[in-house]
Design a protein around this motif. Structure first.
Motif, PDB file in Angstrom:
ATOM      1  N   ALA A 130       7.618  10.660  -1.432  1.00  0.00           N
ATOM      2  CA  ALA A 130       7.689  10.383  -2.764  1.00  0.00           C
ATOM      3  C   ALA A 130       7.731  11.875  -3.596  1.00  0.00           C
ATOM      4  CB  ALA A 130       5.934  10.055  -3.092  1.00  0.00           C
ATOM      5  N   LYS A 131       7.443  12.936  -3.307  1.00  0.00           N
ATOM      6  CA  LYS A 131       7.580  14.001  -3.805  1.00  0.00           C
ATOM      7  C   LYS A 131       9.033  14.575  -3.571  1.00  0.00           C
ATOM      8  CE  LYS A 131       2.761  15.338  -3.575  1.00  0.00           C
ATOM      9  NZ  LYS A 131       1.881  16.029  -2.898  1.00  0.00           N
ATOM     10  N   ALA A 148       3.488  11.322 -10.342  1.00  0.00           N
ATOM     11  CA  ALA A 148       2.655  11.154 -11.695  1.00  0.00           C
ATOM     12  C   ALA A 148       3.547  11.660 -12.786  1.00  0.00           C
ATOM     13  CB  ALA A 148       1.305  12.299 -11.557  1.00  0.00           C
ATOM     14  N   THR A 199       7.019   1.962 -12.009  1.00  0.00           N
ATOM     15  CA  THR A 199       6.597   0.507 -12.099  1.00  0.00           C
ATOM     16  C   THR A 199       6.556   0.284 -10.784  1.00  0.00           C
ATOM     17  OG1 THR A 199       8.918  -0.445 -12.561  1.00  0.00           O
ATOM     18  CG2 THR A 199       7.442  -0.044 -14.272  1.00  0.00           C
ATOM     19  N   GLU A 213       3.538  10.537   1.263  1.00  0.00           N
ATOM     20  CA  GLU A 213       3.356  11.684  -0.101  1.00  0.00           C
ATOM     21  C   GLU A 213       4.496  12.502  -0.133  1.00  0.00           C
ATOM     22  OE1 GLU A 213      -0.533  13.437   0.804  1.00  0.00           O
ATOM     23  OE2 GLU A 213      -1.394  11.832  -0.158  1.00  0.00           O
ATOM     24  N   GLU A 244       7.639   7.951 -14.870  1.00  0.00           N
ATOM     25  CA  GLU A 244       7.069   6.655 -15.265  1.00  0.00           C
ATOM     26  C   GLU A 244       7.502   5.721 -14.050  1.00  0.00           C
ATOM     27  OE1 GLU A 244       8.745   3.333 -18.560  1.00  0.00           O
ATOM     28  OE2 GLU A 244       8.652   5.349 -19.112  1.00  0.00           O
ATOM     29  N   ARG A 270       0.915  -1.202   0.009  1.00  0.00           N
ATOM     30  CA  ARG A 270       0.025  -0.026  -0.075  1.00  0.00           C
ATOM     31  C   ARG A 270       0.699   1.233   0.060  1.00  0.00           C
ATOM     32  NH1 ARG A 270      -3.730   2.687   3.743  1.00  0.00           N
ATOM     33  NH2 ARG A 270      -5.050   4.021   2.255  1.00  0.00           N
ATOM     34  N   GLU A 298       2.196   1.920  -3.330  1.00  0.00           N
ATOM     35  CA  GLU A 298       1.119   2.407  -4.356  1.00  0.00           C
ATOM     36  C   GLU A 298       0.905   3.652  -3.975  1.00  0.00           C
ATOM     37  OE1 GLU A 298      -0.053   1.126  -7.078  1.00  0.00           O
ATOM     38  OE2 GLU A 298       0.742  -0.789  -6.821  1.00  0.00           O
ATOM     39  N   ILE A 299       0.841   4.375  -2.798  1.00  0.00           N
ATOM     40  CA  ILE A 299       0.917   5.822  -2.490  1.00  0.00           C
ATOM     41  C   ILE A 299       2.041   6.343  -3.199  1.00  0.00           C
ATOM     42  CG2 ILE A 299       0.846   7.482  -0.653  1.00  0.00           C
ATOM     43  CD1 ILE A 299      -0.769   5.138   1.076  1.00  0.00           C
ATOM     44  N   LYS A 339       3.591   5.706  -5.702  1.00  0.00           N
ATOM     45  CA  LYS A 339       3.636   5.750  -6.948  1.00  0.00           C
ATOM     46  C   LYS A 339       2.600   6.820  -7.476  1.00  0.00           C
ATOM     47  CE  LYS A 339       1.924   3.387 -11.086  1.00  0.00           C
ATOM     48  NZ  LYS A 339       1.150   2.017 -11.444  1.00  0.00           N
ATOM     49  N   ASP A 340       1.564   6.770  -6.595  1.00  0.00           N
ATOM     50  CA  ASP A 340       0.551   7.862  -7.079  1.00  0.00           C
ATOM     51  C   ASP A 340       0.957   9.052  -6.863  1.00  0.00           C
ATOM     52  OD1 ASP A 340      -1.372   5.697  -7.370  1.00  0.00           O
ATOM     53  OD2 ASP A 340      -2.159   5.880  -5.648  1.00  0.00           O
ATOM     54  N   ASN A 341       1.895   9.304  -6.344  1.00  0.00           N
ATOM     55  CA  ASN A 341       2.576  10.773  -6.052  1.00  0.00           C
ATOM     56  C   ASN A 341       3.790  11.180  -6.880  1.00  0.00           C
ATOM     57  OD1 ASN A 341       0.914  12.450  -3.627  1.00  0.00           O
ATOM     58  ND2 ASN A 341       0.849  10.187  -3.077  1.00  0.00           N
TER      59      ASN A 341
END
Length: 142
Positions: A138-139, A27, A32, A135, A30, A17, A20-21, A23-25
């Motif tokens: 990720a950023k 955008a 995987t 988040e 690319e 999970r 996936e969070i 990855k969603d952040n």
């Protein structure tokens, strides 16, 4: 476009999970996301940045699925590669080994010559309580 490979091991689904969070952040990249059981060397070779994710189990041990991969990590693949690490743990029940898997993977990636980015993301307890932290992690990587 920046290519990111996220390779994770997850027993309960929490680390998946988090992957996936992340990855969603990302955008504008690319990305995987792959379970470590299905990871291939090409996923690392073709990526600009690789994220490894594993939870901590037992008394400071790497999640079972990720352990085999961890033991096979090598310089030929990781040398000079940008790498970041994330994982889930329990600081209340295991404060002295909290998210030790993150630390172990960072150490191993460094030994293999990877360019480790940051200190690693340590997710404590419920993933939902840590979404803003995930988040932000990720950023910072994009």
């Amino acid at each position: 476009m920046k290519k990111i490979s996220i390779i994770f091991g997850s027993t309960t689904g929490n680390t998946e999970r988090v992957a996936e969070i992340i990855k969603d952040n990302m955008a504008e990249c690319e990305v995987t996301v792959t379970d470590v059981c299905n990871a291939k060397d090409e996923m690392i070779k073709s990526a600009d940045t690789v994220l490894f994710g594993a939870s901590t189990w037992g008394y400071g041990e790497i999640q079972d699925d990720f352990l085999e991969y961890y033991n096979s990590m090598k310089s030929e693949l990781l040398s000079a590669k940008d790498v970041a690490v994330f994982g889930c743990g329990d600081s209340v029940g295991f404060s002295d080994v909290y998210c030790r898997a993150v630390d172990l993977i960072i150490e191993k990636a460094s030994e293999c010559g990877a360019n480790v980015i940051g200190e690693g993301l340590k997710v404590d307890g419920d993933v939902d309580d840590n979404v803003s932290k995930i988040e932000a992690f990720a950023k910072e990587l994009v």
